[in-house]
Design a protein around this motif. Sequence first.
Motif, mmCIF file in Angstrom:
data_model
loop_
_atom_site.group_PDB
_atom_site.id
_atom_site.type_symbol
_atom_site.label_atom_id
_atom_site.label_comp_id
_atom_site.label_asym_id
_atom_site.label_seq_id
_atom_site.Cartn_x
_atom_site.Cartn_y
_atom_site.Cartn_z
ATOM 1 N N MET A 81 1.107 -1.191 -0.003
ATOM 2 C CA MET A 81 0.047 -0.055 -0.011
ATOM 3 C C MET A 81 0.937 1.147 -0.033
ATOM 4 O O MET A 81 1.695 1.364 0.909
ATOM 5 C CB MET A 81 -0.626 -0.234 1.213
ATOM 6 N N ASP A 82 0.546 2.096 -0.885
ATOM 7 C CA ASP A 82 1.545 3.378 -1.002
ATOM 8 C C ASP A 82 1.137 4.454 0.089
ATOM 9 O O ASP A 82 -0.126 4.359 0.597
ATOM 10 C CB ASP A 82 1.786 3.611 -2.444
ATOM 11 N N GLN A 83 1.597 5.443 0.052
ATOM 12 C CA GLN A 83 1.429 6.782 0.875
ATOM 13 C C GLN A 83 0.088 7.200 0.552
ATOM 14 O O GLN A 83 -0.533 7.462 1.589
ATOM 15 C CB GLN A 83 2.579 7.696 0.780
ATOM 16 N N SER A 84 -0.219 7.401 -0.596
ATOM 17 C CA SER A 84 -1.682 8.015 -0.966
ATOM 18 C C SER A 84 -2.677 7.147 -0.665
ATOM 19 O O SER A 84 -3.883 7.642 -0.114
ATOM 20 C CB SER A 84 -1.498 8.313 -2.448
ATOM 21 N N GLU A 85 -2.663 6.109 -0.765
ATOM 22 C CA GLU A 85 -3.733 4.879 -0.219
ATOM 23 C C GLU A 85 -3.923 5.119 1.141
ATOM 24 O O GLU A 85 -5.095 4.837 1.613
ATOM 25 C CB GLU A 85 -3.283 3.559 -0.584
ATOM 26 N N LYS A 86 -2.797 5.088 1.885
ATOM 27 C CA LYS A 86 -2.728 5.155 3.471
ATOM 28 C C LYS A 86 -3.368 6.561 3.694
ATOM 29 O O LYS A 86 -4.419 6.334 4.724
ATOM 30 C CB LYS A 86 -1.286 5.098 3.990
ATOM 31 N N LEU A 87 -3.265 7.471 3.001
ATOM 32 C CA LEU A 87 -3.897 8.877 3.313
ATOM 33 C C LEU A 87 -5.393 9.019 3.137
ATOM 34 O O LEU A 87 -5.947 9.131 4.082
ATOM 35 C CB LEU A 87 -3.201 9.866 2.394
ATOM 36 N N LEU A 88 -5.675 8.365 1.989
ATOM 37 C CA LEU A 88 -7.054 8.269 1.743
ATOM 38 C C LEU A 88 -7.885 7.285 2.741
ATOM 39 O O LEU A 88 -8.963 7.854 3.363
ATOM 40 C CB LEU A 88 -7.589 7.534 0.256
ATOM 41 N N MET A 89 -7.245 6.117 3.203
ATOM 42 C CA MET A 89 -7.925 5.295 4.228
ATOM 43 C C MET A 89 -8.035 6.446 5.656
ATOM 44 O O MET A 89 -9.017 6.188 6.173
ATOM 45 C CB MET A 89 -7.042 4.283 4.656
ATOM 46 N N SER A 90 -7.126 6.957 6.096
ATOM 47 C CA SER A 90 -7.049 7.925 7.055
ATOM 48 C C SER A 90 -8.256 8.972 7.168
ATOM 49 O O SER A 90 -8.906 9.272 8.037
ATOM 50 C CB SER A 90 -5.626 8.595 7.388
ATOM 51 N N ILE A 91 -8.235 9.693 5.788
ATOM 52 C CA ILE A 91 -9.278 10.567 5.571
ATOM 53 C C ILE A 91 -10.724 9.875 5.942
ATOM 54 O O ILE A 91 -11.628 10.316 6.326
ATOM 55 C CB ILE A 91 -9.041 11.107 4.232
ATOM 56 N N GLU A 92 -10.907 8.636 5.409
ATOM 57 C CA GLU A 92 -12.047 8.064 5.278
ATOM 58 C C GLU A 92 -12.400 7.621 6.669
ATOM 59 O O GLU A 92 -13.606 7.728 7.364
ATOM 60 C CB GLU A 92 -12.153 6.539 4.590
ATOM 61 N N ASN A 93 -11.443 7.221 7.351
ATOM 62 C CA ASN A 93 -11.753 7.040 9.138
ATOM 63 C C ASN A 93 -11.909 8.033 9.709
ATOM 64 O O ASN A 93 -13.044 8.161 10.545
ATOM 65 C CB ASN A 93 -10.472 6.461 9.501
ATOM 66 N N ILE A 94 -11.418 9.289 9.299
ATOM 67 C CA ILE A 94 -11.898 10.603 10.014
ATOM 68 C C ILE A 94 -13.071 11.030 9.412
ATOM 69 O O ILE A 94 -13.948 11.366 10.507
ATOM 70 C CB ILE A 94 -10.679 11.608 9.679
ATOM 71 N N LEU A 95 -13.490 10.945 8.185
ATOM 72 C CA LEU A 95 -15.034 11.170 8.151
ATOM 73 C C LEU A 95 -15.838 10.250 8.723
ATOM 74 O O LEU A 95 -16.881 10.846 9.025
ATOM 75 C CB LEU A 95 -15.240 11.194 6.564
ATOM 76 N N SER A 96 -15.508 9.238 9.036
ATOM 77 C CA SER A 96 -16.485 8.039 9.565
ATOM 78 C C SER A 96 -16.600 8.585 11.141
ATOM 79 O O SER A 96 -17.784 8.559 11.447
ATOM 80 C CB SER A 96 -16.084 6.843 9.477
#
Length: 116
Positions: A1-16
């Motif tokens: 998993m690259d840096q941008s995928e980790k960032l997107l997952m983190s953003i999804e988690n924050i939004l949730s």
Amino acid sequence: MDQSEKLLMSIENILSVASDLVDEVARLKNVEEECKILKEKVFMSQLTQAEREVFALAIDGHSISEIQDILHKEESTIKNQRKSILKKLNTSSITEAVQQFQNLHQEPSEKLIRIS
């Protein structure tokens, strides 16, 4: 998993989490409103139906003569009911009784500020 995928997952988690918080705030506002309604009911349950009618009009700022006209009752009846209200609420004036009722809607922090 690259840096941008980790960032997107983190953003999804924050939004949730943010969404869950918004839902919880809405739920707590409903609980707060229910508590206010219950406080009012408990407060008013001390009074008879006739006294509640007189007190509700006093809360709205009506004078004894206005209450008398609205309820089509004798002045002595209104005064007796008012006297009974004051006794039951352990207050010396209808203004104090109304203030007691209005204090039901203050936040605990607001009450502490007034006491200080």
